[in-house]
Structure formats: structure tokens, C-alpha cells
Design an enzyme around this catalytic site. Structure first.
Site, PDB file in Angstrom:
ATOM      1  N   ARG A  52     -13.915  -7.038   0.863  1.00 46.48           N
ATOM      2  CA  ARG A  52     -14.244  -5.987  -0.106  1.00 46.48           C
ATOM      3  C   ARG A  52     -13.065  -5.773  -1.053  1.00 46.48           C
ATOM      4  O   ARG A  52     -13.223  -5.548  -2.227  1.00 46.48           O
ATOM      5  CB  ARG A  52     -14.609  -4.664   0.593  1.00 46.48           C
ATOM      6  CG  ARG A  52     -14.724  -3.519  -0.386  1.00 46.48           C
ATOM      7  CD  ARG A  52     -15.462  -2.267   0.098  1.00 46.48           C
ATOM      8  NE  ARG A  52     -15.478  -2.022   1.504  1.00 46.48           N
ATOM      9  CZ  ARG A  52     -14.489  -1.434   2.207  1.00 46.48           C
ATOM     10  NH1 ARG A  52     -13.391  -1.020   1.605  1.00 46.48           N
ATOM     11  NH2 ARG A  52     -14.609  -1.268   3.504  1.00 46.48           N
ATOM     12  N   TYR A 104     -27.377  -0.957 -24.042  1.00 47.60           N
ATOM     13  CA  TYR A 104     -28.143  -1.479 -22.916  1.00 47.60           C
ATOM     14  C   TYR A 104     -28.864  -0.336 -22.203  1.00 47.60           C
ATOM     15  O   TYR A 104     -28.281   0.721 -21.944  1.00 47.60           O
ATOM     16  CB  TYR A 104     -27.186  -2.198 -21.963  1.00 47.60           C
ATOM     17  CG  TYR A 104     -27.866  -2.772 -20.755  1.00 47.60           C
ATOM     18  CD1 TYR A 104     -28.759  -3.827 -20.887  1.00 47.60           C
ATOM     19  CD2 TYR A 104     -27.634  -2.255 -19.495  1.00 47.60           C
ATOM     20  CE1 TYR A 104     -29.402  -4.342 -19.777  1.00 47.60           C
ATOM     21  CE2 TYR A 104     -28.268  -2.776 -18.379  1.00 47.60           C
ATOM     22  CZ  TYR A 104     -29.153  -3.818 -18.533  1.00 47.60           C
ATOM     23  OH  TYR A 104     -29.795  -4.334 -17.447  1.00 47.60           O
ATOM     24  N   LYS A 201     -25.499 -12.769 -17.413  1.00 43.67           N
ATOM     25  CA  LYS A 201     -26.051 -13.306 -18.657  1.00 43.67           C
ATOM     26  C   LYS A 201     -25.324 -14.601 -19.039  1.00 43.67           C
ATOM     27  O   LYS A 201     -25.324 -15.528 -18.261  1.00 43.67           O
ATOM     28  CB  LYS A 201     -25.979 -12.230 -19.736  1.00 43.67           C
ATOM     29  CG  LYS A 201     -26.415 -10.828 -19.263  1.00 43.67           C
ATOM     30  CD  LYS A 201     -27.879 -10.775 -18.839  1.00 43.67           C
ATOM     31  CE  LYS A 201     -28.227  -9.477 -18.112  1.00 43.67           C
ATOM     32  NZ  LYS A 201     -27.899  -8.237 -18.791  1.00 43.67           N
TER      33      LYS A 201
END
Ligand SMILES: *Cc1c(COP(=O)(O)O)cnc(C)c1O
Length: 386
Positions: A52, A104, A201
Site C-alpha cells: 500500500r 469531467y 485513458k
């Protein structure tokens, strides 16, 4: 890599973070699919304790991404929204946020429903510099949130002018650079304080990973963001980091191919009798075409159009395309097409959508890197069916 910032982008994507494995000589970086790391004595380790916090595969991706945005530091998260949220978490209660009015959908949603009791929020048309100046002087925001080009209207804002004016009043500027990728635009060079990307993306480019990243130069802010990521936990998995390291290698040639196809398709659509209007920064008809030429190294692969007609015509067109996949998201090698009012921007209230121009005949296209003639034929067939 010590000279990571000096080499060009097409070389960075292949070499930075991709140095051969020192212990085995493997040319391709290993996937360190492990949650924990051995310690030789309590507190003594090789820089890695728990995935993590840090993971060697993720570290390699962070090195590559920092170099690509000309940044000293990068942080890789489990999604673009996780990266955006970490940035918001790093600002105190009462922060005044000035956000572009065409961002967005997820950014709009998180500001209006998750952080609405933490921040004051105003939105501004960031293509309108006098309007931005007015807000800077009257509202006195602490944090400016920009997208350029915006999603889905593809409006271009003068990033350098806004950064200069914002810094004059002590505000921090964050630019979501997802639509351009670091290959076509580098907001830190234009004065931005932080850059955020959805790796989902163009950066990964193969529609098989969700991820996010923050790039910045300020070490103190980086430490704060890393502390938040380690505390809250939206770290990317080693396997996903490895996939992005793999996908990113072709970023340079993909972006060139996306932009080449998108310009040709924009020109084709602009001349088509069933199309009312095409929005693409590379077209001379785009209102900020000159600014786009100055600020970006390419015009990207996203374009929007309005069809003559309404919802019925748009639905018919979207049902009839075959190669263009009707789906949300963008930036993959395959061409995608979608209806923002019903799909990606449904969370934006109708009144806002109408103000922006996200109408029922409005369609957004992510142009892929398939053969151009095949793409044109597909669009042509679907338009004929209307
Ligand atoms: C997709 C996207 C995001 C969100 O990223 P996820 O990886 O889907 O969480 C943020 N900003 C822009 C511009 C995007 O296109």
C-alpha cells in the site's frame, strides 16, 4: 535513470522506469506481486515494507510518469478519481475552489456531492480570461481546477495566463491533463502546480486498466499526497502498474496516430450534410484553434459533433456504427463513441448541460488508431442510415 528529463518523450516512454532488472538481467521489469517485504532486523529493509505504501513495479511507473510531465515527483493511484480525490483531501476545510464549468463528470460529481460541505465552490468558463480574473480578484479562490481541452466541449483555456494570474493572488493551479496525455501538453511547463491524469485513458491506451496519477515538483505537497495515499489506501496494484508500463511504451506513436486520424475524421464530418457542427481543436473553425497550436504539441484524438436533428437521429447514428464501439471512456486504441447527455454526463443537471451545449444531438468520439478508410466508411454508413 539519471538523464531521464533530458531525453525525448518517445525515448522516455520506453526507457525510464524500464531499466533491466539488476538481479536477473530481465529486460522487462518484474511484477512484484507481493503485499509485504522481508526485513533483516526490525525497521531495516530495502526501501519497501508493504505494497500500500510502496511497490517496486509502481515505483518504476512513477519514475516514467514524472519524467514525461517534466516533474520531480509522481504518485500512481488506483483510478483517476482516486488521484483527484487525494488532491482535494490535501486541502483544508473551507478551501475556496474555482473550477472550470466544463469538467469531467466525476470531478463535477465529487465536488458537488462528496466535498460540498468541505469546500466553497464556484465555476467559471475558463476560456474567458476576464471572467477568470474577476473571480480571482473578487472570490479569491485558493485552488483553481482546470481541464484543457475540456470534456466534452473541447474548449481550450490559456493555461499559462491563468497560472500567472492565479499565482499573483496566491492560488494553487491543478490541471487535469488526461485528454492531451503528457505527449501533447505539459501543464507544469506552463506554470501549473500539479497535474493529474487518468491513466485509464491515453497513458495506458489499451482499455484494460483503471488508474490515476499526480505529477508535481513541490516536495512538501508530494509528501502530503503520499501520506494521504498511504493512510487512505488507493494505491495501484503491481500488476496494473506493470500493464501501464507496458502500454505507455507506445504512447508517442499512438498519440501521433490518434491525432492524424482525428483531424481527417473531423474534416470529413465537418463536410458531411447530416452533421451540424464539429468541435476539434485542430480545425481552423475551433474558437481557440490558435491557442491550441501555441499551447499543445498536437490536437489529440477527441472530437465532438452535433448532428442535424435530435435524440432520435443521435440514437440511430450510435446504433448503426460498427467499428466505433458505443461505450464510455476514451483514449484506447479502439475507436469509441458515446452520447454524453445520457451516458458520461448524465450526472450534470439538465440546465447545466444545456448551457454547455450537451444537447440530445451531441455526440462525443474517441478516435482510435484503426485504418482511417475503415473508420470513415463506418461513420459514413451510419450517417446514411439516419
Ligand atoms: C476518465 C477521466 C477521469 C477519471 O479517471 P478514472 O480513471 O476513470 O477514475 C478524470 N478526468 C478526466 C478528464 C477523465 O477523462
Amino acid at each position: 535513470m539519471s538523464n531521464a528529463k533530458k531525453i525525448n518523450k518517445a525515448t522516455q516512454v520506453i526507457h525510464v522506469g524500464n531499466e533491466p532488472d539488476q538481479t536477473t538481467g530481465a529486460v522487462i521489469p518484474p511484477i512484484y506481486q507481493t503485499s509485504t517485504f522481508v526485513q533483516s532486523s526490525p525497521g531495516e529493509h530495502k526501501g519497501y515494507e508493504y505494497s500500500r505504501s510502496h511497490n517496486p513495479t509502481r515505483t518504476r511507473l512513477e519514475e516514467c510518469l514524472a519524467a514525461l510531465e517534466n516533474a520531480d515527483h509522481a504518485l500512481v493511484t488506483s483510478s483517476g478519481m482516486a488521484a483527484i480525490s487525494l488532491i482535494f483531501q490535501s486541502f483544508p476545510v473551507g478551501t475556496k475552489v474555482l473550477c472550470g464549468d466544463d469538467v469531467y463528470g466525476g470531478t463535477y460529481r465529487i465536488l458537488n456531492t462528496i466535498y460540498n460541505d468541505r469546500f466553497e465552490l464556484r465555476q467559471v468558463n475558463s476560456t474567458n480570461l476576464p471572467a477568470v480574473h474577476k473571480e480571482l480578484n473578487e472570490y479569491k479562490p485558493d485552488l483553481i481546477w482546470l481541464e484543457s481541452p475540456t470534456n466534452p466541449m473541447l474548449q481550450i483555456s490559456d493555461v499559462k495566463a491563468i497560472c500567472d494570474a492565479s499565482h499573483d493572488v496566491g492560488a494553487v493551479v491543478v490541471v487535469d491533463n488526461t485528454f492531451m496525455s503528457p505527449y501533447f501538453q505539459n501543464p507544469l511547463d506552463l506554470g501549473a502546480d500539479m497535474v493529474v491524469h487518468s491513466l485509464t485513458k491515453y497513458i495506458n491506451g489499451h482499455s484494460d486498466v483503471v488508474g490515476g496519477s499526480i505529477m508535481l515538483n513541490n516536495k512538501e505537497q508530494y509528501d502530503k499526497l503520499w501520506y494521504l495515499q498511504n493512510s487512505i489506501g488507493p494505491s495501484q496494484s503491481p500488476f496494473d502498474s506493470w500493464l501501464v508500463l507496458r502500454g505507455i511504451k507506445t504512447l508517442a506513436i499512438r498519440m501521433e496516430a490518434h491525432a492524424k486520424n482525428a483531424l481527417e475524421i473531423a474534416e470529413f464530418l465537418e463536410a458531411h450534410p447530416k452533421v451540424e457542427k464539429v468541435i476539434y481543436p485542430g480545425l481552423p473553425s475551433h474558437p481557440q484553434h490558435n491557442l491550441a497550436k501555441k499551447q499543445m504539441k498536437g490536437f489529440g484524438g477527441m472530437l465532438s459533433l452535433t448532428l442535424k436533428g435530435g435524440l432520435e437521429e443521435a440514437k440511430c447514428f450510435l446504433e448503426e456504427v460498427r467499428l466505433f464501439i458505443l461505450a464510455e471512456s476514451l483514449g484506447g486504441v479502439e475507436s469509441l463513441i458515446e452520447h454524453p447527455a445520457i451516458m458520461t454526463h448524465a450526472s450534470v443537471p439538465l440546465e447545466e448541460r444545456n448551457k454547455l451545449g450537451i444537447t440530445d444531438n451531441f455526440v462525443r468520439v474517441s478516435v482510435g488508431i484503426e485504418d482511417l478508410d475503415d473508420l470513415k466508411a463506418d461513420l459514413s454508413n451510419a450517417l446514411d442510415k439516419i
